[in-house]
Design an enzyme around this catalytic site. Structure first.
Site, PDB file in Angstrom:
ATOM      1  N   ASP A   9     -28.522  20.413  85.681  1.00  0.00           N
ATOM      2  CA  ASP A   9     -29.447  21.521  85.498  1.00  0.00           C
ATOM      3  C   ASP A   9     -30.483  21.039  84.472  1.00  0.00           C
ATOM      4  O   ASP A   9     -30.216  20.104  83.709  1.00  0.00           O
ATOM      5  CB  ASP A   9     -28.667  22.732  84.968  1.00  0.00           C
ATOM      6  CG  ASP A   9     -29.590  23.852  84.559  1.00  0.00           C
ATOM      7  OD1 ASP A   9     -30.469  24.219  85.348  1.00  0.00           O
ATOM      8  OD2 ASP A   9     -29.435  24.359  83.424  1.00  0.00           O
ATOM      9  N   ASP A  11     -33.200  23.339  82.421  1.00  0.00           N
ATOM     10  CA  ASP A  11     -33.404  24.211  81.252  1.00  0.00           C
ATOM     11  C   ASP A  11     -32.075  24.508  80.553  1.00  0.00           C
ATOM     12  O   ASP A  11     -31.188  25.132  81.144  1.00  0.00           O
ATOM     13  CB  ASP A  11     -34.019  25.553  81.695  1.00  0.00           C
ATOM     14  CG  ASP A  11     -35.377  25.393  82.358  1.00  0.00           C
ATOM     15  OD1 ASP A  11     -36.223  24.685  81.796  1.00  0.00           O
ATOM     16  OD2 ASP A  11     -35.594  25.989  83.428  1.00  0.00           O
ATOM     17  N   ARG A  49     -37.567  33.456  88.391  1.00  0.00           N
ATOM     18  CA  ARG A  49     -38.470  34.256  87.553  1.00  0.00           C
ATOM     19  C   ARG A  49     -38.490  35.720  88.019  1.00  0.00           C
ATOM     20  O   ARG A  49     -38.386  36.649  87.232  1.00  0.00           O
ATOM     21  CB  ARG A  49     -39.871  33.648  87.648  1.00  0.00           C
ATOM     22  CG  ARG A  49     -40.804  34.033  86.527  1.00  0.00           C
ATOM     23  CD  ARG A  49     -42.147  33.357  86.728  1.00  0.00           C
ATOM     24  NE  ARG A  49     -42.028  31.927  86.962  1.00  0.00           N
ATOM     25  CZ  ARG A  49     -42.961  31.165  87.520  1.00  0.00           C
ATOM     26  NH1 ARG A  49     -44.115  31.705  87.890  1.00  0.00           N
ATOM     27  NH2 ARG A  49     -42.768  29.867  87.727  1.00  0.00           N
ATOM     28  N   ASN A 118     -41.230  25.042  87.460  1.00  0.00           N
ATOM     29  CA  ASN A 118     -41.930  24.202  86.473  1.00  0.00           C
ATOM     30  C   ASN A 118     -41.180  22.894  86.198  1.00  0.00           C
ATOM     31  O   ASN A 118     -41.510  22.185  85.255  1.00  0.00           O
ATOM     32  CB  ASN A 118     -42.071  24.971  85.151  1.00  0.00           C
ATOM     33  CG  ASN A 118     -43.036  26.145  85.264  1.00  0.00           C
ATOM     34  OD1 ASN A 118     -44.205  25.958  85.592  1.00  0.00           O
ATOM     35  ND2 ASN A 118     -42.558  27.351  85.034  1.00  0.00           N
TER      36      ASN A 118
HETATM   37  C1  BG6 Z   1     -34.077  28.289  85.341  1.00  0.00           C
HETATM   38  C2  BG6 Z   1     -33.951  29.029  84.037  1.00  0.00           C
HETATM   39  O1  BG6 Z   1     -33.871  26.940  85.124  1.00  0.00           O
HETATM   40  O2  BG6 Z   1     -35.365  28.485  85.902  1.00  0.00           O
HETATM   41  C3  BG6 Z   1     -34.294  30.488  84.233  1.00  0.00           C
HETATM   42  O3  BG6 Z   1     -32.633  28.919  83.545  1.00  0.00           O
HETATM   43  C4  BG6 Z   1     -35.682  30.607  84.847  1.00  0.00           C
HETATM   44  O4  BG6 Z   1     -34.234  31.153  82.999  1.00  0.00           O
HETATM   45  C5  BG6 Z   1     -35.713  29.839  86.159  1.00  0.00           C
HETATM   46  O5  BG6 Z   1     -35.996  31.982  85.107  1.00  0.00           O
HETATM   47  C6  BG6 Z   1     -37.092  29.885  86.835  1.00  0.00           C
HETATM   48  O6  BG6 Z   1     -37.992  29.189  86.031  1.00  0.00           O
HETATM   49  P1  BG6 Z   1     -39.550  29.128  86.236  1.00  0.00           P
HETATM   50  O7  BG6 Z   1     -39.972  27.972  85.375  1.00  0.00           O
HETATM   51  O8  BG6 Z   1     -39.804  28.892  87.698  1.00  0.00           O
HETATM   52  O9  BG6 Z   1     -40.107  30.430  85.787  1.00  0.00           O
HETATM   53 MG    MG Z   2     -29.978  26.138  82.588  1.00  0.00          MG
END
Ligand code: BG6
Ligand code: MG
Length: 215
Positions: A9, A11, A49, A118
């Site tokens: 993973d 984040d 999101r 992202n």
């Molecule tokens: C995950 C995070 O990796 O990505 C979540 O743990 C987040 O908290 C999700 O909502 C979506 O991320 P992003 O960057 O597309 O808004």
């Molecule tokens: Mg995570």
């Protein structure tokens, strides 16, 4: 070899962007005027999101319309992207890099399995844009964790069957996704509090004895 591939993973495992998500959602919750705290934030880990906003709005009335939701989703991402700008290769911890380098040197394939849209820009800012053998993220899935899709896609990109994959996760939804994909899972950070995974990592380097002793 028990584990031919490790699916990380992003984040909250490879980098501390989970803190940035938390801060950005806090601003949005304050603007809407809805309660937000660490327990609610933990439910957003691994979740898309859009679904994250729905969780934050669970206790809110009146209900927001689609245009209002769209406004807050864009604003949250702008705030979050603003924070990401400060990130550089110096934000990649030595422990994470050393752990991944050691695994790679043993011929083990490494992939990202993240719900984030992202993910690619983050990897670029950390200097990891060409580091992983495969990247499966929010741009190639239609269902986010706890659905297994993101990890099944990663195993497909690597051409390694799920039974040979080990997932590293900080999210409850991510551990559930790994188990649903019939993969082994090592929980990290907040993920260790649920006792759902095959292993609990106190620190990321704990992954090495687990993988290397079983291979
Ligand atoms: C995950 C995070 O990796 O990505 C979540 O743990 C987040 O908290 C999700 O909502 C979506 O991320 P992003 O960057 O597309 O808004
Ligand atoms: Mg995570």
């Amino acid at each position: 070899m028990k584990y031919k591939a490790i699916l990380f993973d992003l984040d909250g495992v490879i980098c501390n962007t989970d803190q940035f998500h938390y801060w950005a959602w806090q601003q949005i919750a304050d603007e809407i005027g809805v309660h937000f705290d660490e327990n609610i934030n933990n439910r957003l880990r691994g979740v898309s999101r859009k679904e994250s906003l729905d969780i934050i709005l669970e206790s809110h009335s009146p209900k927001l319309n689609e245009a209002e939701k769209e406004y807050y989703l864009n604003k949250k991402n702008d705030l979050y992207r603003g924070l990401l700008k400060q990130m550089s290769p110096a934000d990649l911890s030595a422990e994470v890099k050393e752990t991944m380098d050691r695994l790679k040197s043993q011929g083990i394939l490494l992939a990202i399995g993240s719900s984030s849209k992202n993910a690619r820009p983050i990897l670029k800012q950390l200097g990891l844009e060409n580091y992983f053998h495969a990247v499966s993220d929010g741009t190639n899935i239609s269902r986010s964790k706890p659905d297994p899709e993101v990890f099944l896609k990663a195993s497909e990109y690597l051409a390694i069957a799920p039974e040979f994959c080990l997932v590293v996760e900080d999210a409850k939804s991510g551990i559930e996704a790994a188990l649903a994909a019939k993969m082994d899972c090592a929980a990290y950070g907040n993920g260790t509090s649920y006792n759902l995974a095959h292993y609990n990592l106190e620190k990321i380097t704990d992954l090495l004895p687990i993988v290397l002793s079983r291979n």
